[in-house]
Write an enzyme that holds these catalytic residues in place. Structure first.
Site, mmCIF file in Angstrom:
data_model
loop_
_atom_site.group_PDB
_atom_site.id
_atom_site.type_symbol
_atom_site.label_atom_id
_atom_site.label_comp_id
_atom_site.label_asym_id
_atom_site.label_seq_id
_atom_site.Cartn_x
_atom_site.Cartn_y
_atom_site.Cartn_z
ATOM 1 N N LYS A 1 2.262 -3.479 6.636
ATOM 2 C CA LYS A 1 2.644 -3.539 5.135
ATOM 3 C C LYS A 1 4.010 -3.367 5.092
ATOM 4 O O LYS A 1 4.720 -3.977 4.220
ATOM 5 C CB LYS A 1 1.780 -2.427 4.542
ATOM 6 N N SER B 1 0.886 -1.222 -0.110
ATOM 7 C CA SER B 1 0.191 -0.247 -0.029
ATOM 8 C C SER B 1 0.891 1.054 0.082
ATOM 9 O O SER B 1 1.789 1.237 0.521
ATOM 10 C CB SER B 1 -0.816 0.097 1.294
ATOM 11 N N TYR C 1 -1.537 -1.070 11.126
ATOM 12 C CA TYR C 1 -1.780 -1.645 10.007
ATOM 13 C C TYR C 1 -0.840 -1.126 8.758
ATOM 14 O O TYR C 1 -0.011 -1.978 8.182
ATOM 15 C CB TYR C 1 -3.166 -0.997 9.384
#
Ligand code: UDP
Length: 343
Positions: free
Chosen positions: A156, A127, A152
């Protein structure tokens, strides 16, 4: 002989679109999903769109290595695309351990199973969040990764590193990370799309749910940013375009065309679009008025981020092509489909 791709998280929003595009490009697909954040709607949609009722589906939790091993025993997997992860930024701040445990464990167990099996091409769903608040726009793959602003985002970054280190170890794994910008829209068939549980966090589902009357009013978070219209700027990438990037990426891996054993590509349009522009365009192309108001800035939001997608354009031979207008029409058609209004 056709090539087989394992898609973990293949029943979810992006995974189901990728499943469709892979099958339409001639690949066989095996889907694994624990259904923790979706129901069968999108996978059923993928089956209808492709006319393939027989897409193998394993309802498994990828954190369980034995479950993943079973798939590798039963299928000769040429490439795997790993989507199976939690993805709500706000929730990750409140439940960091849940995020670290799930997102890291599932990726590591998938990588272990692939390695035990003699290796595999592994594509990781990353992302633009890994760039954080970048100093310069647009961001290239060389832009530095800033400290993550949420657990989060940290998962990644960590999964990218885990993949890179695993590739370096020379145990037969080749890796690629695709860094998505803001995936939006739905399949033109309106049979699959984004299906958030509860109140949506993301802009487009909030817009469509407001338009259909499920939400009273869209709050635009911040209109006092130093941007052309005061609202944030993002690179909204159509989900079908995004899915096609995966087909190009998988082809490059399987055909042995990678220049390095670990590669990273930005997947975006290269065009910054403001939140207000999204609202106005949505109203215009769908012929409706949206109830919206300006609200305060949302904590943790980045003012502006968009991609320099030239590396993906050149190396993958891929370019985003669906217009924002068509994307926003598809998002609305999907919401109508969910409400049963276009049948
Ligand atoms: N946004 C908004 N109202 C909403 C949801 C999002 O104004 O109800 C804005 C948000 O502040 C950001 C942009 O829309 O500037 C995209 O947000 P989203 O959560 O979809 O993706 P992000 O870029 O944060 O990953």
């Amino acid at each position: 002989m056709s090539r087989k791709v394992l898609v973990t998280g293949g029943a979810g929003y992006i995974g189901s679109h990728v499943t469709v595009e892979l099958i339409q490009a001639g690949y066989d697909v095996v889907v694994a999903d624990n259904m923790s954040n979706c129901d069968m709607t999108c996978l059923e949609g993928a089956r209808k769109v492709t006319g393939r009722d027989d897409i193998p589906f394993y309802r498994i939790d990828c954190c369980n290595p034995d479950s993943v091993r079973k798939i590798f025993k039963e299928h000769r997997i040429d490439a795997l695309i790993h989507f199976a992860a939690f993805k709500a930024v706000g929730e990750s701040v409140n439940s960091p351990l849940k995020y670290y445990r799930n997102n890291l464990d599932s990726f590591m167990s998938v990588l272990s199973a692939a390695a035990e099996n003699g290796g595999c091409n592994v594509l990781f769903s990353s992302s633009a969040t890994v760039y954080g608040e970048a100093d310069k726009q647009p961001v290239t793959e060389q832009s530095p990764r800033k400290p993550a602003t949420s657990p989060y985002g940290a998962t990644k970054q960590m999964c990218e590193d885990i993949l890179q280190d695993t590739v370096k170890a020379g145990i037969g794994i080749k890796g690629m990370a695709l860094r998505y910008f803001n995936p939006v829209g739905a399949h033109p068939s309106a049979l699959l799309g984004e299906l958030p549980r509860g109140v949506p966090n993301n802009l487009i589902p909030y817009v469509t749910q407001t338009a259909i009357g499920k939400r009273e009013c869209l709050s635009i978070f911040g209109n006092d940013y130093p941007t052309p219209d005061g609202t944030c700027l993002r690179d909204f990438i159509d989900v079908v375009d995004l899915a096609k990037a995966h087909v190009a990426a998988v082809g490059r891996m399987i055909d042995g065309k990678m220049k390095e054993d670990y590669e990273i590509f930005n997947i975006g349009t290269g065009r910054p679009v403001s939140v207000l522009e999204i609202v106005k365009t949505f109203e215009k192309v769908n012929g409706l008025k949206l109830n919206y108001r300006f609200a305060g800035r949302r904590a943790g939001d980045i003012m502006a981020i968009w991609a320099d997608p030239s590396l993906a354009n050149e190396e993958l031979g891929w370019k985003a092509s669906r217009s924002l207008e068509d994307t926003l029409k598809s998002a609305w058609a999907w919401e109508l489909h969910l409400a049963g209004k276009n049948e």
